[in-house]
Write a protein that holds these residues in place. Structure first.
Motif, PDB file in Angstrom:
ATOM      1  N   VAL A  38      -4.138   4.039  -6.654  1.00 59.40           N
ATOM      2  CA  VAL A  38      -4.468   5.033  -5.636  1.00 59.40           C
ATOM      3  C   VAL A  38      -5.890   5.552  -5.803  1.00 59.40           C
ATOM      4  O   VAL A  38      -6.491   5.445  -6.873  1.00 59.40           O
ATOM      5  CB  VAL A  38      -3.479   6.222  -5.670  1.00 59.40           C
ATOM      6  CG1 VAL A  38      -2.078   5.756  -5.332  1.00 59.40           C
ATOM      7  CG2 VAL A  38      -3.491   6.907  -7.031  1.00 59.40           C
ATOM      8  N   HIS A  39      -6.428   6.090  -4.740  1.00 54.43           N
ATOM      9  CA  HIS A  39      -7.688   6.836  -4.726  1.00 54.43           C
ATOM     10  C   HIS A  39      -8.927   5.965  -4.938  1.00 54.43           C
ATOM     11  O   HIS A  39     -10.037   6.409  -4.659  1.00 54.43           O
ATOM     12  CB  HIS A  39      -7.701   7.944  -5.796  1.00 54.43           C
ATOM     13  CG  HIS A  39      -6.596   8.946  -5.631  1.00 54.43           C
ATOM     14  ND1 HIS A  39      -5.949   9.516  -6.710  1.00 54.43           N
ATOM     15  CD2 HIS A  39      -6.014   9.464  -4.521  1.00 54.43           C
ATOM     16  CE1 HIS A  39      -5.034  10.355  -6.273  1.00 54.43           C
ATOM     17  NE2 HIS A  39      -5.043  10.339  -4.939  1.00 54.43           N
ATOM     18  N   THR A  54      -2.245   5.268  -1.632  1.00 55.63           N
ATOM     19  CA  THR A  54      -2.783   6.625  -1.672  1.00 55.63           C
ATOM     20  C   THR A  54      -2.069   7.523  -0.668  1.00 55.63           C
ATOM     21  O   THR A  54      -1.718   8.676  -0.975  1.00 55.63           O
ATOM     22  CB  THR A  54      -4.297   6.613  -1.391  1.00 55.63           C
ATOM     23  OG1 THR A  54      -4.954   5.830  -2.396  1.00 55.63           O
ATOM     24  CG2 THR A  54      -4.877   8.019  -1.393  1.00 55.63           C
ATOM     25  N   GLU A  55      -1.829   6.989   0.520  1.00 55.67           N
ATOM     26  CA  GLU A  55      -1.133   7.785   1.535  1.00 55.67           C
ATOM     27  C   GLU A  55       0.290   8.118   1.088  1.00 55.67           C
ATOM     28  O   GLU A  55       0.776   9.245   1.306  1.00 55.67           O
ATOM     29  CB  GLU A  55      -1.110   7.023   2.857  1.00 55.67           C
ATOM     30  CG  GLU A  55      -2.483   6.937   3.527  1.00 55.67           C
ATOM     31  CD  GLU A  55      -2.475   6.037   4.755  1.00 55.67           C
ATOM     32  OE1 GLU A  55      -1.448   5.330   4.972  1.00 55.67           O
ATOM     33  OE2 GLU A  55      -3.485   6.029   5.495  1.00 55.67           O
ATOM     34  N   TYR A  99       1.394   8.322  -2.053  1.00 56.97           N
ATOM     35  CA  TYR A  99       1.329   9.237  -3.207  1.00 56.97           C
ATOM     36  C   TYR A  99       0.979  10.646  -2.763  1.00 56.97           C
ATOM     37  O   TYR A  99       1.657  11.620  -3.144  1.00 56.97           O
ATOM     38  CB  TYR A  99       0.284   8.703  -4.187  1.00 56.97           C
ATOM     39  CG  TYR A  99       0.133   9.512  -5.456  1.00 56.97           C
ATOM     40  CD1 TYR A  99       1.149   9.542  -6.405  1.00 56.97           C
ATOM     41  CD2 TYR A  99      -1.037  10.220  -5.719  1.00 56.97           C
ATOM     42  CE1 TYR A  99       1.000  10.262  -7.584  1.00 56.97           C
ATOM     43  CE2 TYR A  99      -1.194  10.944  -6.882  1.00 56.97           C
ATOM     44  CZ  TYR A  99      -0.167  10.963  -7.817  1.00 56.97           C
ATOM     45  OH  TYR A  99      -0.310  11.676  -8.974  1.00 56.97           O
ATOM     46  N   GLU A 100      -0.046  10.791  -1.962  1.00 57.23           N
ATOM     47  CA  GLU A 100      -0.441  12.125  -1.506  1.00 57.23           C
ATOM     48  C   GLU A 100       0.547  12.684  -0.486  1.00 57.23           C
ATOM     49  O   GLU A 100       0.728  13.901  -0.388  1.00 57.23           O
ATOM     50  CB  GLU A 100      -1.861  12.095  -0.942  1.00 57.23           C
ATOM     51  CG  GLU A 100      -2.931  11.782  -1.980  1.00 57.23           C
ATOM     52  CD  GLU A 100      -2.951  12.776  -3.141  1.00 57.23           C
ATOM     53  OE1 GLU A 100      -2.531  13.937  -2.948  1.00 57.23           O
ATOM     54  OE2 GLU A 100      -3.369  12.382  -4.245  1.00 57.23           O
ATOM     55  N   ARG A 116       3.101  14.405  -2.474  1.00 54.08           N
ATOM     56  CA  ARG A 116       2.621  15.715  -2.939  1.00 54.08           C
ATOM     57  C   ARG A 116       2.827  16.773  -1.844  1.00 54.08           C
ATOM     58  O   ARG A 116       3.274  17.893  -2.118  1.00 54.08           O
ATOM     59  CB  ARG A 116       1.153  15.635  -3.337  1.00 54.08           C
ATOM     60  CG  ARG A 116       0.687  16.862  -4.124  1.00 54.08           C
ATOM     61  CD  ARG A 116      -0.835  16.901  -4.280  1.00 54.08           C
ATOM     62  NE  ARG A 116      -1.402  15.676  -4.791  1.00 54.08           N
ATOM     63  CZ  ARG A 116      -1.463  15.346  -6.075  1.00 54.08           C
ATOM     64  NH1 ARG A 116      -0.967  16.157  -6.995  1.00 54.08           N
ATOM     65  NH2 ARG A 116      -2.015  14.203  -6.455  1.00 54.08           N
ATOM     66  N   GLU A 117       2.494  16.408  -0.619  1.00 60.50           N
ATOM     67  CA  GLU A 117       2.676  17.348   0.479  1.00 60.50           C
ATOM     68  C   GLU A 117       4.158  17.664   0.686  1.00 60.50           C
ATOM     69  O   GLU A 117       4.520  18.812   0.986  1.00 60.50           O
ATOM     70  CB  GLU A 117       2.066  16.765   1.754  1.00 60.50           C
ATOM     71  CG  GLU A 117       2.423  17.497   3.045  1.00 60.50           C
ATOM     72  CD  GLU A 117       2.015  18.960   3.070  1.00 60.50           C
ATOM     73  OE1 GLU A 117       2.575  19.706   3.903  1.00 60.50           O
ATOM     74  OE2 GLU A 117       1.161  19.385   2.255  1.00 60.50           O
ATOM     75  N   GLU A 134      -1.598  22.038  -1.428  1.00 57.40           N
ATOM     76  CA  GLU A 134      -1.356  20.844  -2.241  1.00 57.40           C
ATOM     77  C   GLU A 134      -2.095  20.928  -3.573  1.00 57.40           C
ATOM     78  O   GLU A 134      -1.708  20.254  -4.536  1.00 57.40           O
ATOM     79  CB  GLU A 134      -1.813  19.602  -1.474  1.00 57.40           C
ATOM     80  CG  GLU A 134      -0.979  19.297  -0.247  1.00 57.40           C
ATOM     81  CD  GLU A 134      -1.493  18.096   0.511  1.00 57.40           C
ATOM     82  OE1 GLU A 134      -2.104  17.201  -0.119  1.00 57.40           O
ATOM     83  OE2 GLU A 134      -1.295  18.038   1.734  1.00 57.40           O
ATOM     84  N   LYS A 135      -3.134  21.725  -3.649  1.00 59.40           N
ATOM     85  CA  LYS A 135      -3.861  21.882  -4.907  1.00 59.40           C
ATOM     86  C   LYS A 135      -2.989  22.486  -6.006  1.00 59.40           C
ATOM     87  O   LYS A 135      -3.317  22.397  -7.180  1.00 59.40           O
ATOM     88  CB  LYS A 135      -5.094  22.769  -4.688  1.00 59.40           C
ATOM     89  CG  LYS A 135      -6.157  22.164  -3.793  1.00 59.40           C
ATOM     90  CD  LYS A 135      -7.338  23.108  -3.640  1.00 59.40           C
ATOM     91  CE  LYS A 135      -8.438  22.510  -2.776  1.00 59.40           C
ATOM     92  NZ  LYS A 135      -9.596  23.422  -2.642  1.00 59.40           N
ATOM     93  N   TRP A 157      -6.316  16.906  -8.905  1.00 58.47           N
ATOM     94  CA  TRP A 157      -6.514  15.639  -9.614  1.00 58.47           C
ATOM     95  C   TRP A 157      -7.110  15.804 -11.009  1.00 58.47           C
ATOM     96  O   TRP A 157      -6.984  14.888 -11.823  1.00 58.47           O
ATOM     97  CB  TRP A 157      -7.390  14.716  -8.750  1.00 58.47           C
ATOM     98  CG  TRP A 157      -6.786  14.513  -7.398  1.00 58.47           C
ATOM     99  CD1 TRP A 157      -5.624  13.870  -7.112  1.00 58.47           C
ATOM    100  CD2 TRP A 157      -7.297  15.002  -6.164  1.00 58.47           C
ATOM    101  NE1 TRP A 157      -5.369  13.922  -5.761  1.00 58.47           N
ATOM    102  CE2 TRP A 157      -6.379  14.608  -5.148  1.00 58.47           C
ATOM    103  CE3 TRP A 157      -8.431  15.729  -5.792  1.00 58.47           C
ATOM    104  CZ2 TRP A 157      -6.569  14.917  -3.805  1.00 58.47           C
ATOM    105  CZ3 TRP A 157      -8.615  16.042  -4.457  1.00 58.47           C
ATOM    106  CH2 TRP A 157      -7.686  15.646  -3.477  1.00 58.47           C
ATOM    107  N   GLU A 213      -4.529  15.011 -13.564  1.00 61.32           N
ATOM    108  CA  GLU A 213      -3.783  13.769 -13.433  1.00 61.32           C
ATOM    109  C   GLU A 213      -4.623  12.587 -13.892  1.00 61.32           C
ATOM    110  O   GLU A 213      -4.931  11.658 -13.149  1.00 61.32           O
ATOM    111  CB  GLU A 213      -3.309  13.577 -11.982  1.00 61.32           C
ATOM    112  CG  GLU A 213      -2.329  14.658 -11.541  1.00 61.32           C
ATOM    113  CD  GLU A 213      -1.881  14.540 -10.090  1.00 61.32           C
ATOM    114  OE1 GLU A 213      -1.145  15.422  -9.640  1.00 61.32           O
ATOM    115  OE2 GLU A 213      -2.288  13.565  -9.403  1.00 61.32           O
TER     116      GLU A 213
END
Length: 406
Positions: A50-51, A62-63, A65-66, A69-70, A81-82, A267, A270
């Motif tokens: 990812v990323h 990436t989509e 994984y993030e 998170r959302e 999300e932070k 991040w 992580e």
């Protein structure tokens, strides 16, 4: 078998010639088809780091994984999300707070407040933080049934209280602690509250803003998700001030020969290749839980725990630990004259999986005056017929050992 149990392939088997009754969800829950297939689909169709990459698979990963998170952010009611950090589980989340927050801020004269009922994962990191900083550990007294008297708590939380670490639900007693009231007490004294949500987030609606907690830790494998994935929620202002615990790839912004800078939240915490498939599976688990409804799950678990308590009380020689009211998802007990491991062994021969031992809570075992207990823990896929099988198995255990010892 209830209608939800059909979604869990592992529950369709026989163990030792008997249909499996799984009563160990507090240790690790089973996974529905939807979660298993989501992880399988990730590896078949998306698998990539990812990323970093600009190719199609990298973008998809990436989509996913993030996006997970959302989904977690919404599930626990975080503002941003932070504030959602992916970790390996509750243990690593709590260790991150103990190292990156507590060790940098505590000193002699400060106090870390706990209860004697904490899981080792929410006790040992604070022991080590206290040793490293000179802070003192302070334990809240438990009432005879394992609950807290808030008047006594109020007296013990003072201006020296820099941090309160507590499980929202005890993994042994099933006690549900009043987190919002505790948070208010700590905040009035200028401290922070760290909540072990390993046993609460899977079983009830947990909203970090409503509870006003500073940190919340939980694990995917206890909420129908994969092993190896967990979450640390942290208040953004506190996370911004904290240093990373792990350094390396993914968490950096700029690297020079002698100095480096970190990425922004989340991040910077992580480092390395993250647990991508685990996050995808966790997102699928949240989808499943929300399709049922957390209020429905909480009500189901409480009703089943109450039924289990009533049925177990029918058996002479049973001691049940914990409160009669305001508990959820588990019942912990001992059978007079029979070691917990022997109880669990006989139950396993009947196809019934329970947990026996100290449950990673040795101080609580000493408080209870025992070395070990038997724990039967429930989830959405259990029903009253499973409790009936448990009671029947305990009666067989009692009869067997009565004959052997008699």
């Amino acid at each position: 078998m209830n209608k939800y149990a059909r979604d869990f392939p592992i529950l369709q088997q026989k163990v030792n010639g008997h249909p499996l009754v799984y009563l160990d969800s507090s240790a690790s829950s089973q996974k529905p088809f939807q979660v298993i297939e989501a992880v399988e689909r990730y590896y078949k169709e998306i698998n990539s780091n990812v990323h970093r990459g600009v190719h199609t698979l990298g973008t998809r990963a990436t989509e996913a994984y993030e996006g997970a998170r959302e989904k977690v952010r919404r599930f626990i009611g975080a503002r941003s999300e932070k504030e959602v950090i992916f970790t390996r589980g509750t243990t690593s989340s709590l260790n991150l707070v103990a190292h990156s927050y507590a060790r940098a801020r505590l000193g002699p004269g400060d106090e870390i407040v706990l209860t004697p009922a904490e899981h080792h994962s929410n006790l040992i990191p604070w022991q080590q933080a206290a040793k490293a900083t000179g802070a003192a550990l302070k334990y809240l007294p438990l009432e005879p049934d394992g609950t807290l008297d808030l008047n006594k708590v109020q007296e013990m939380i003072t201006g020296r209280t820099k941090l309160l670490a507590i499980a929202q639900v005890s993994n042994v007693l099933g006690t549900i602690h009043p987190i919002r009231e505790l948070a208010d007490m700590v905040h009035r004294q200028g401290g922070v509250i760290v909540v072990d949500g390993a046993q609460s987030v899977p079983h009830m609606k947990v909203d970090v803003q409503e509870l006003d907690v500073d940190f919340l830790a939980f694990s995917g494998h206890k909420m129908m998700g994969p092993t190896g994935i967990g979450v640390l929620y942290g208040r953004e202002s506190l996370l911004e001030e904290m240093e990373p615990l792990e350094y390396g790839g993914e968490m950096i912004d700029h690297v020079d020969l002698y100095e480096s800078t970190w990425k922004e939240l989340p991040w910077k915490f992580e480092g390395g290749t993250p647990i991508i498939a685990g996050a995808v599976g966790l997102a699928a688990a949240i989808d499943y839980l929300e399709s049922v409804g957390m209020d429905t799950i909480h009500r189901h678990d409480q009703e089943l725990a109450a039924y289990a308590q009533r049925r177990l009380e029918e058996i002479e020689g049973i001691t049940i630990y914990g409160p009669r009211e305001n508990r959820t998802s588990l019942v912990t007990f001992n059978l007079e004259g029979v070691h917990p491991h022997d109880v669990a062994t006989v139950l396993d021969a009947e196809g019934i999986a329970v947990r026996a031992g100290h449950h990673c809570a040795q101080p609580l075992m000493r408080w209870l005056g025992v070395t070990a207990t038997v724990r039967a823990s429930f989830y959405l896929y259990n029903d009253e017929s499973d409790i009936d099988r448990l009671v029947e198995g305990i009666r067989k255990t009692k009869e067997y050992f009565g004959n052997v010892l008699g």
